[in-house]
Design a protein around this motif. Structure first.
Motif, mmCIF file in Angstrom:
data_model
loop_
_atom_site.group_PDB
_atom_site.id
_atom_site.type_symbol
_atom_site.label_atom_id
_atom_site.label_comp_id
_atom_site.label_asym_id
_atom_site.label_seq_id
_atom_site.Cartn_x
_atom_site.Cartn_y
_atom_site.Cartn_z
ATOM 1 N N LEU A 46 0.833 -1.091 -0.019
ATOM 2 C CA LEU A 46 -0.034 -0.126 -0.120
ATOM 3 C C LEU A 46 1.004 1.307 -0.115
ATOM 4 N N ALA A 47 1.840 1.175 0.797
ATOM 5 C CA ALA A 47 2.563 2.322 1.006
ATOM 6 C C ALA A 47 3.478 2.650 -0.425
ATOM 7 N N GLY A 48 3.795 1.805 -1.044
ATOM 8 C CA GLY A 48 4.672 1.806 -2.182
ATOM 9 C C GLY A 48 3.861 2.253 -3.185
ATOM 10 N N GLU A 76 -4.443 -10.610 10.520
ATOM 11 C CA GLU A 76 -6.172 -10.556 10.019
ATOM 12 C C GLU A 76 -5.999 -9.040 10.003
ATOM 13 N N LEU A 77 -5.458 -8.527 9.258
ATOM 14 C CA LEU A 77 -5.436 -6.934 9.007
ATOM 15 C C LEU A 77 -6.753 -6.753 7.912
ATOM 16 N N HIS A 78 -7.634 -5.782 8.443
ATOM 17 C CA HIS A 78 -8.683 -5.656 7.851
ATOM 18 C C HIS A 78 -8.699 -4.599 6.774
ATOM 19 N N ALA A 79 -8.900 -3.346 7.531
ATOM 20 C CA ALA A 79 -8.873 -2.010 6.770
ATOM 21 C C ALA A 79 -7.565 -1.087 6.888
ATOM 22 N N ILE A 80 -7.069 -0.732 5.784
ATOM 23 C CA ILE A 80 -5.740 -0.020 5.673
ATOM 24 C C ILE A 80 -5.865 1.241 4.891
ATOM 25 N N VAL A 81 -5.294 2.087 5.254
ATOM 26 C CA VAL A 81 -5.234 3.520 4.538
ATOM 27 C C VAL A 81 -3.675 4.030 4.728
ATOM 28 N N GLY A 82 -3.352 4.814 3.391
ATOM 29 C CA GLY A 82 -2.349 5.395 3.334
ATOM 30 C C GLY A 82 -2.403 6.884 2.722
ATOM 31 N N VAL A 83 -1.604 7.850 3.123
ATOM 32 C CA VAL A 83 -1.723 8.961 2.202
ATOM 33 C C VAL A 83 -0.326 9.614 2.005
ATOM 34 N N PRO A 84 -0.089 10.200 1.189
ATOM 35 C CA PRO A 84 1.500 10.779 1.096
ATOM 36 C C PRO A 84 1.820 11.947 1.959
ATOM 37 N N LEU A 85 2.988 12.008 2.137
ATOM 38 C CA LEU A 85 3.610 13.030 2.980
ATOM 39 C C LEU A 85 4.558 13.649 1.656
ATOM 40 N N ARG A 86 4.211 15.025 1.676
ATOM 41 C CA ARG A 86 5.007 15.860 0.443
ATOM 42 C C ARG A 86 5.892 16.768 0.777
ATOM 43 N N SER A 87 6.928 17.192 0.075
ATOM 44 C CA SER A 87 7.798 18.247 0.098
ATOM 45 C C SER A 87 7.675 18.957 -1.239
#
Length: 175
Positions: A46-48, A76-87
């Motif tokens: 997800l992060a990639g 048993e990971l269910h929901a995951i979210v990732g958002v970008p950190l920007r410069s």
């Protein structure tokens, strides 16, 4: 990461920071605490994918997602979210959160809130980077000033060489 988790009701958070052509886990809490130091490439997990697309990504059934990381296959990971950190426009990291509870998901309101939080975190990261760069420049100037003083105070070349060598090594090590 902890504050973002508190906002969205989870103790499972992570922050990947970009190191050249990889992302590295810099902070992990809850189930991600043991992942600190792990690396992945653009498009991996997800992060990639967040890094690759430069946009947020939420998966509400991680166990069924084709892009999941093999190391999480038994969890048993269910929901995951990732958002970008920007410069500016460049992605320099990813902030992520996860739920194990089957009832919990990440929808548009949570993604929007997390994206605003990531924007503030990005500003703090950029400020810290600028501060560290300014401190390095000040230390370099101080060392150059000391070297200049040594050159001015030296009575002979024999007195000057050891001091110049010591100061030069200190400048090189600072980089």
């Amino acid at each position: 990461a902890v504050k973002a988790g508190e906002l969205l009701g989870t103790a499972n958070t992570y922050v990947y920071l970009r190191e050249d052509d990889e992302l590295q886990v810099a902070v992990g809490t809850g189930s991600f605490a043991d992942n600190v130091g792990e690396r992945l490439g653009k498009g991996e997990g997800l992060a990639g994918r967040v890094w690759e697309t430069a946009g947020p990504l939420a998966i509400n059934d991680y166990s069924a997602w084709e892009g999941r990381m093999a190391r999480f296959a038994d969890e048993e990971l269910h929901a995951i979210v990732g958002v970008p950190l920007r410069s500016r426009t460049e992605v320099v990291g990813v902030l992520g959160l996860a739920h194990y509870d089957q009832e919990e998901t990440f929808g548009e309101p949570e993604i929007a809130l997390l994206s605003r939080f990531a924007h503030l975190a990005s500003l703090a990261l950029e400020s810290a980077r600028l501060y560290a760069a300014a401190r390095r420049r000040v230390r370099e100037r101080e060392r150059l000033s000391a070297l200049s003083e040594s050159i001015s105070a030296a009575g002979s070349l024999d007195e000057l060489l050891p001091d110049v060598a010591t100061q030069s090594l200190a400048l090189l090590r600072a980089d």
